[in-house]
Design an enzyme around this catalytic site. Structure first.
Site, PDB file in Angstrom:
ATOM      1  N   LEU A  10      -6.589  11.347  -7.372  1.00 42.53           N
ATOM      2  CA  LEU A  10      -6.410  12.582  -6.628  1.00 42.53           C
ATOM      3  C   LEU A  10      -5.865  12.231  -5.251  1.00 42.53           C
ATOM      4  CD1 LEU A  10      -6.743  15.597  -5.939  1.00 42.53           C
ATOM      5  CD2 LEU A  10      -9.146  15.104  -5.383  1.00 42.53           C
ATOM      6  N   GLY A  13      -3.366  16.421   0.527  1.00 39.31           N
ATOM      7  CA  GLY A  13      -2.231  16.587   1.431  1.00 39.31           C
ATOM      8  C   GLY A  13      -0.926  16.146   0.803  1.00 39.31           C
ATOM      9  N   SER A  15       1.691  17.866  -0.262  1.00 40.59           N
ATOM     10  CA  SER A  15       2.846  18.767  -0.196  1.00 40.59           C
ATOM     11  C   SER A  15       4.025  18.154   0.537  1.00 40.59           C
ATOM     12  CB  SER A  15       2.447  20.079   0.492  1.00 40.59           C
ATOM     13  OG  SER A  15       2.074  19.843   1.834  1.00 40.59           O
ATOM     14  N   GLY A  17       5.437  14.435   3.150  1.00 42.60           N
ATOM     15  CA  GLY A  17       5.215  13.149   3.781  1.00 42.60           C
ATOM     16  C   GLY A  17       4.622  12.086   2.885  1.00 42.60           C
ATOM     17  N   ILE A  18       3.706  11.330   3.439  1.00 38.30           N
ATOM     18  CA  ILE A  18       3.110  10.199   2.734  1.00 38.30           C
ATOM     19  C   ILE A  18       2.375  10.658   1.481  1.00 38.30           C
ATOM     20  CG2 ILE A  18       1.314   8.428   2.907  1.00 38.30           C
ATOM     21  CD1 ILE A  18       2.118   8.157   5.900  1.00 38.30           C
ATOM     22  N   GLY A  19       1.695  11.793   1.539  1.00 38.66           N
ATOM     23  CA  GLY A  19       0.965  12.288   0.376  1.00 38.66           C
ATOM     24  C   GLY A  19       1.892  12.595  -0.785  1.00 38.66           C
ATOM     25  N   TYR A 159      -6.099  13.364  18.423  1.00 40.07           N
ATOM     26  CA  TYR A 159      -5.748  12.700  17.162  1.00 40.07           C
ATOM     27  C   TYR A 159      -6.444  11.348  17.052  1.00 40.07           C
ATOM     28  CZ  TYR A 159      -2.747  10.731  13.472  1.00 40.07           C
ATOM     29  OH  TYR A 159      -2.270  10.158  12.319  1.00 40.07           O
TER      30      TYR A 159
END
Length: 299
Positions: A10, A13, A15, A17-19, A159
């Site tokens: 699983l 995130g 949608s 970039g890295i994911g 951040y």
């Protein structure tokens, strides 16, 4: 070619970039992938449909699932749905946001929103996935941190704080889960060309921001520096490098490194190497306190 067993993974995130790259790369390698993203019938509809379609056309095992990591209901539901179909082997906690600007000028609501995704989202999703992993005494958490999780940077205070928190949480989990044959490891990318820069939330306490005068422009200067760097198209800043390292950890036999740094080092490796012996010594001193007896059969 290195042989590996296909895993059920699983990725949160997923949608963009890295994911997104990680989900695509894992599926292309033959793993069973659940790509979690928010609002798949709304703002992420096109991304969800494109990802699902490309996987189907390639004959890959990938399914997009509705998942907001700030929702305990979503996290519990998705973990349960996956377990009904097949055991979840790996959770990639990737979902994240990157506020940039004068730290004092971020409202407390904005700080909470960042922690809700970057820290509490990781905790909520991990708590949903871990009971079944512990019962099987097997599993892997890959938590996507950042160089900002080991460094403090101006204009990245919120951040950095969220990533420092997730570093501590993830490492503590790693020690506590060891008796259950589960690892909780960290990936620490430096700057890579994703849309985190273009979507970075800005401070909303405007009176405070104005009081910083010319220093309030630090956000734009920092983001501009990253945008100029990414515009050069250097291979070292390609986000695919991070996805490839995540996939390598999924497929790696035996014990994985606790921390994996990717991209421009920025001194992170030196920090990791300097602190590792201190941390190891502390854990050795405490081992008699937190160790679990071999005969323990709890879940």
């Amino acid at each position: 070619m290195t042989q590996f067993t296909a895993k059920t993974v699983l990725v949160t995130g997923a949608s963009r970039g890295i994911g997104l790259l990680t989900a695509q790369t894992l599926a292309a390698r033959g793993h069973y992938v659940f790509a979690g993203m928010r609002d798949i019938s709304g703002r992420n509809r096109d991304a969800a449909q494109a990802l699902q379609k490309s996987a189907a056309e390639a004959g890959q095992s990938l399914r997009v699932v509705e998942l907001d990591v700030t929702s305990q209901h979503d996290c519990t539901r998705v973990a349960a749905e996956i377990e009904l179909e097949r055991p979840l082997d790996v959770l990639v906690n990737n979902a994240g946001i990157m506020p940039v600007g004068v730290t004092e000028a971020f409202s407390l609501d904005q700080v909470r929103a960042c922690f809700d995704v970057n820290m509490f989202g990781l905790a909520t999703m991990s708590q949903a996935a871990l009971p079944a992993m512990r019962k099987r005494r097997e599993g892997l958490l890959i938590n996507i941190s950042s160089s900002a999780g080991r460094l403090a940077l101006p204009y990245f205070g919120v951040y950095c704080a969220s990533k420092w928190a997730m570093e501590a949480y993830s490492e503590s989990l790693n020690y506590e889960l060891a008796p259950f044959n589960i690892q909780s490891v960290l990936v620490e990318p430096s700057g890579h060309a994703t849309d985190l820069v273009s979507t970075a939330p800005s401070p909303d306490r405007h009176v405070t921001l104005d009081s910083y005068g010319p220093y309030a422009a630090g956000r734009d200067k920092m983001l501009g520096m990253f945008e100029a760097l990414f515009a050069e198209g250097l291979s070292g800043n390609d986000a695919q490098n991070v996805a490839d390292r995540i996939v390598a950890l999924v497929e790696m036999p035996g014990e994985r490194p606790l921390r994996t740094q990717v991209g421009d080092d920025m001194g992170v490796t030196a920090i990791n190497e300097a602190t590792a012996p201190i941390q190891s010594g502390l854990i050795e001193q405490l081992s008699g306190v937190y160790a679990v007896e071999e005969a323990y059969e709890g879940t």
